[in-house]
Design a protein around this motif. Structure first.
Motif, PDB file in Angstrom:
ATOM      1  N   UNK A  93       0.838  -1.204   0.000  1.00 39.93           N
ATOM      2  CA  UNK A  93       0.000   0.000   0.000  1.00 39.93           C
ATOM      3  C   UNK A  93       0.873   1.254   0.000  1.00 39.93           C
ATOM      4  N   UNK A  94       1.907   1.266   0.834  1.00 34.88           N
ATOM      5  CA  UNK A  94       2.818   2.418   0.902  1.00 34.88           C
ATOM      6  C   UNK A  94       3.409   2.708  -0.467  1.00 34.88           C
ATOM      7  N   UNK A  95       3.908   1.671  -1.133  1.00 35.45           N
ATOM      8  CA  UNK A  95       4.525   1.874  -2.440  1.00 35.45           C
ATOM      9  C   UNK A  95       3.503   2.338  -3.472  1.00 35.45           C
ATOM     10  N   UNK A  96       2.312   1.778  -3.415  1.00 37.83           N
ATOM     11  CA  UNK A  96       1.259   2.162  -4.358  1.00 37.83           C
ATOM     12  C   UNK A  96       0.845   3.617  -4.160  1.00 37.83           C
ATOM     13  N   UNK A  97       0.653   4.022  -2.904  1.00 38.81           N
ATOM     14  CA  UNK A  97       0.171   5.370  -2.629  1.00 38.81           C
ATOM     15  C   UNK A  97       1.266   6.404  -2.868  1.00 38.81           C
ATOM     16  N   UNK A  98       2.459   6.176  -2.301  1.00 39.34           N
ATOM     17  CA  UNK A  98       3.532   7.152  -2.449  1.00 39.34           C
ATOM     18  C   UNK A  98       4.035   7.242  -3.883  1.00 39.34           C
ATOM     19  N   UNK A  99       4.378   6.097  -4.454  1.00 40.62           N
ATOM     20  CA  UNK A  99       4.941   6.097  -5.805  1.00 40.62           C
ATOM     21  C   UNK A  99       3.916   6.301  -6.898  1.00 40.62           C
ATOM     22  N   UNK A 100       2.639   6.063  -6.567  1.00 44.74           N
ATOM     23  CA  UNK A 100       1.576   6.216  -7.554  1.00 44.74           C
ATOM     24  C   UNK A 100       0.769   7.476  -7.342  1.00 44.74           C
ATOM     25  N   UNK A 101      -0.259   7.376  -6.544  1.00 42.17           N
ATOM     26  CA  UNK A 101      -1.230   8.468  -6.411  1.00 42.17           C
ATOM     27  C   UNK A 101      -0.606   9.794  -5.969  1.00 42.17           C
ATOM     28  N   UNK A 102       0.101   9.797  -4.837  1.00 42.78           N
ATOM     29  CA  UNK A 102       0.634  11.049  -4.293  1.00 42.78           C
ATOM     30  C   UNK A 102       1.677  11.644  -5.228  1.00 42.78           C
ATOM     31  N   UNK A 103       2.617  10.832  -5.651  1.00 41.51           N
ATOM     32  CA  UNK A 103       3.701  11.319  -6.502  1.00 41.51           C
ATOM     33  C   UNK A 103       3.163  11.898  -7.806  1.00 41.51           C
ATOM     34  N   UNK A 104       2.258  11.178  -8.436  1.00 43.30           N
ATOM     35  CA  UNK A 104       1.758  11.623  -9.739  1.00 43.30           C
ATOM     36  C   UNK A 104       0.849  12.841  -9.626  1.00 43.30           C
ATOM     37  N   UNK A 105       0.185  12.991  -8.474  1.00 41.80           N
ATOM     38  CA  UNK A 105      -0.619  14.191  -8.263  1.00 41.80           C
ATOM     39  C   UNK A 105       0.271  15.430  -8.190  1.00 41.80           C
ATOM     40  N   UNK A 118       9.025  15.241 -13.118  1.00 36.86           N
ATOM     41  CA  UNK A 118       9.110  13.810 -13.396  1.00 36.86           C
ATOM     42  C   UNK A 118       9.083  13.068 -12.066  1.00 36.86           C
ATOM     43  N   UNK A 119       8.206  12.076 -11.950  1.00 39.34           N
ATOM     44  CA  UNK A 119       8.082  11.328 -10.707  1.00 39.34           C
ATOM     45  C   UNK A 119       9.038  10.159 -10.626  1.00 39.34           C
ATOM     46  N   UNK A 120       9.624   9.973  -9.442  1.00 38.73           N
ATOM     47  CA  UNK A 120      10.554   8.880  -9.195  1.00 38.73           C
ATOM     48  C   UNK A 120      10.279   8.267  -7.827  1.00 38.73           C
ATOM     49  N   UNK A 121      10.722   7.035  -7.644  1.00 35.92           N
ATOM     50  CA  UNK A 121      10.908   6.493  -6.304  1.00 35.92           C
ATOM     51  C   UNK A 121      12.395   6.180  -6.168  1.00 35.92           C
ATOM     52  N   UNK A 122      12.798   5.795  -4.990  1.00 31.90           N
ATOM     53  CA  UNK A 122      14.201   5.466  -4.779  1.00 31.90           C
ATOM     54  C   UNK A 122      14.651   4.231  -5.518  1.00 31.90           C
ATOM     55  N   UNK A 123      13.703   3.500  -6.110  1.00 29.77           N
ATOM     56  CA  UNK A 123      14.051   2.305  -6.878  1.00 29.77           C
ATOM     57  C   UNK A 123      14.433   2.641  -8.320  1.00 29.77           C
ATOM     58  N   UNK A 178       9.729   8.522  -1.052  1.00 27.90           N
ATOM     59  CA  UNK A 178      10.759   7.961  -0.179  1.00 27.90           C
ATOM     60  C   UNK A 178      10.657   6.443  -0.005  1.00 27.90           C
ATOM     61  N   UNK A 179      10.861   5.742  -1.085  1.00 28.57           N
ATOM     62  CA  UNK A 179      10.860   4.279  -1.096  1.00 28.57           C
ATOM     63  C   UNK A 179      12.212   3.832  -1.627  1.00 28.57           C
ATOM     64  N   UNK A 180      12.882   2.935  -0.913  1.00 23.07           N
ATOM     65  CA  UNK A 180      14.192   2.461  -1.343  1.00 23.07           C
ATOM     66  C   UNK A 180      14.196   0.971  -1.587  1.00 23.07           C
ATOM     67  N   UNK A 181      15.340   0.462  -2.070  1.00 26.73           N
ATOM     68  CA  UNK A 181      15.442  -0.967  -2.329  1.00 26.73           C
ATOM     69  C   UNK A 181      16.668  -1.542  -1.628  1.00 26.73           C
ATOM     70  N   UNK A 185      16.757  -6.781  -3.558  1.00 27.96           N
ATOM     71  CA  UNK A 185      15.624  -6.290  -4.319  1.00 27.96           C
ATOM     72  C   UNK A 185      14.391  -5.994  -3.499  1.00 27.96           C
ATOM     73  N   UNK A 186      14.462  -6.172  -2.176  1.00 28.77           N
ATOM     74  CA  UNK A 186      13.304  -5.896  -1.326  1.00 28.77           C
ATOM     75  C   UNK A 186      13.046  -4.389  -1.244  1.00 28.77           C
ATOM     76  N   UNK A 187      11.795  -4.037  -0.948  1.00 30.83           N
ATOM     77  CA  UNK A 187      11.384  -2.638  -0.914  1.00 30.83           C
ATOM     78  C   UNK A 187      11.268  -2.153   0.523  1.00 30.83           C
TER      79      UNK A 187
END
Length: 292
Positions: A93-105, A118-123, A178-181, A185-187
């Motif tokens: 859920x964290x990755x979906x919300x942060x990297x998806x909805x919030x970031x893209x908004x 441009x949207x990014x995550x730490x991955x 703020x999502x790292x790997x 390969x774990x998130x």
């Protein structure tokens, strides 16, 4: 009769000259991410920075948005010493919300104002390498410390700024979740203040700005401290003048300074155009932190 608008522009001129071509990392969080007018103001601020030659980099949080989705799924949020316990289901859920909805908004709002975000995550581009955080808590000095497992909460091992440099050199504005790997390969879910501090350090940024829900540091009379050095902050923490959630924020601010960032700022994002007012006015609106 003075022209107040012209006076404000003249006051801003030396700061515009100082920051042109420089990198400013902004941690975006708190109430400013929930109020529609403030979200528009923030997008305008970041876009304006870009148009006057500054290289803004945004790192965002999203706790309330994560809570809303978890609640809708019937998942109870648990916090350990201020950090969200993150099991595998919560991490999804964290990755979906942060990297998806919030970031893209945020990206969409800045682009709507004429920026090129441009949207990014730490991955992405191996930006944030992390490892599992272990929390040690000792209530009594006579007892061994308790080891607390926060789940998939991470701490930063390394920042690879190559992708950020590539984007900013091409005129883009990186918006980072703020999502790292990990090495396998774990998130990992990482505190946004920490990520912003580490990224500012890796970029040798001119400024780190922490946008939060308080005016900044307050003195014994509850009045704003507009400027403070790192040594004084250490003394204030020891004396109990800085407590609770403000401690990790000021520690992030000081860590960035020790790594070469010129100044850190803690500002209240509930004030319209807070970023511009702090950067481009003589008095500012928050607390700036500098080395001794």
């Amino acid at each position: 009769m003075k022209n107040s608008v012209a006076d404000l522009l003249i006051e801003a001129l030396p700061y515009i000259k100082r920051f042109s071509g420089k990198t400013i990392v902004v941690k975006y969080g708190g109430h400013a991410m929930k109020d529609e007018n403030l979200k528009k103001d923030f997008a305008n601020d970041i876009t304006l920075l870009k148009y006057i030659g500054v290289k803004p980099v945004v790192v965002h949080g999203g706790g309330p948005q994560i809570n809303k989705v978890l609640d809708s799924m019937g998942i109870t949020s648990k916090f350990i010493r201020g950090m969200r316990y993150t099991d595998d289901e919560t991490m999804d859920v964290v990755e979906m919300v942060l990297g998806g909805k919030v970031n893209k908004d945020i990206v969409a709002r800045i682009n709507h104002q004429g920026g090129k975000a441009v949207g990014l995550t730490g991955k992405d581009g191996m930006l944030i390498t992390a490892r599992k955080m272990t929390i040690y808590h000792q209530e009594d000095a006579s007892k061994p410390p308790e080891i607390i497992d926060p789940g998939m909460v991470g701490e930063v091992v390394n920042i690879n700024p190559d992708i950020i440099h590539t984007l900013t050199d091409k005129g883009f504005i990186p918006i980072i979740a703020p999502v790292g790997f990990g090495k396998n390969g774990e998130t990992y879910n990482i505190n946004a203040d920490i990520v912003a501090s580490k990224i500012a350090s890796a970029l040798h940024a001119e400024r780190l700005m922490l946008v939060t829900d308080v005016d900044g540091l307050l003195d014994m009379n509850k009045k704003l401290i507009s400027s403070v050095d790192a040594a004084s902050i250490k003394e204030m923490i020891a004396a109990g003048d800085i407590i609770g959630g403000m401690i990790p924020k000021v520690e992030c601010a000081v860590d960035a300074l020790k790594a070469g960032v010129k100044k850190s700022h803690i500002i209240n994002g509930k004030l319209s155009h807070a970023v511009l007012l702090e950067l481009f006015t003589d008095s500012g609106i928050g607390t700036q932190v500098f080395l001794d």
